[in-house]
Design a protein around this motif. Structure first.
Motif: not given
Length: 188
Positions: A154-160
């Motif tokens: 997910s986008f959040a996972m990529i950012c984290i």
């Protein structure tokens, strides 16, 4: 230590500049044909709803679900952010490898990342986990929204992942610069 910090800051600034130029150059040739609205447009909607892209030899896949989830402007901003994150993270990984291991390791890793996106494009149906390992594949919005395969990052996972890995690689790079005797050839 200051040298490594400056190099890493330059990597991330260069990633922003690269993402900006990429977005501008992708829009620039279309300016005479653009409709200045925040909607997707008639052509995209028609291709997404009817699937008639094959009849007109359009090689791109248009997902109606993806178009419903985000506006066109939001998708451009999302792509810009993803391109910036992936480019900056890749540069950080390569810098850390070149400082900690050597330039040859960084060269092989960069080649590996480039080849991995091609491998992902061909193997994602059988090996879905490969999408998590291929940073260049993260830029594919269809993968991001799970339209290509599930599970998908997910986008959040990529950012984290980018933040955590960026901090770890920054610390490792600083420690390597402090402990190694680097060959300084025309460097600041």
């Amino acid at each position: 230590m200051r040298w490594a910090s400056a190099k890493l800051i330059r990597i991330w600034i260069s990633a922003v500049m690269f993402a900006t130029v990429t977005v501008i150059l992708s829009i620039l040739p279309l300016i005479p044909h653009l409709e200045w609205t925040f909607q997707w447009g008639k052509v995209y909607n028609t291709l997404a709803l009817t699937g008639e892209g094959d009849a007109y030899h359009v090689k791109l896949f248009f997902s109606y679900e993806l178009m419903k989830e985000n506006s066109a402007l939001m998708t451009v901003l999302l792509m810009f952010t993803l391109l910036w994150i992936v480019t900056g993270l890749t540069g950080t990984v390569l810098f850390a490898l070149s400082v900690c291991v050597g330039r040859t390791a960084a060269l092989f890793t960069g080649t590996f990342f480039a080849v991995l996106s091609v491998v992902f494009a061909n193997l994602y149906i059988w090996q879905e986990w490969i999408g998590f390992l291929s940073p260049f594949s993260w830029i594919d919005l269809l993968l991001l929204y799970g339209k290509v395969c599930r599970p998908a990052p997910s986008f959040a996972m990529i950012c984290i992942v980018a933040v955590v890995l960026g901090i770890i690689l920054y610390i490792l790079s600083l420690k390597a610069v402090q402990t190694k005797d680097l060959d300084w050839i025309e460097e600041e």
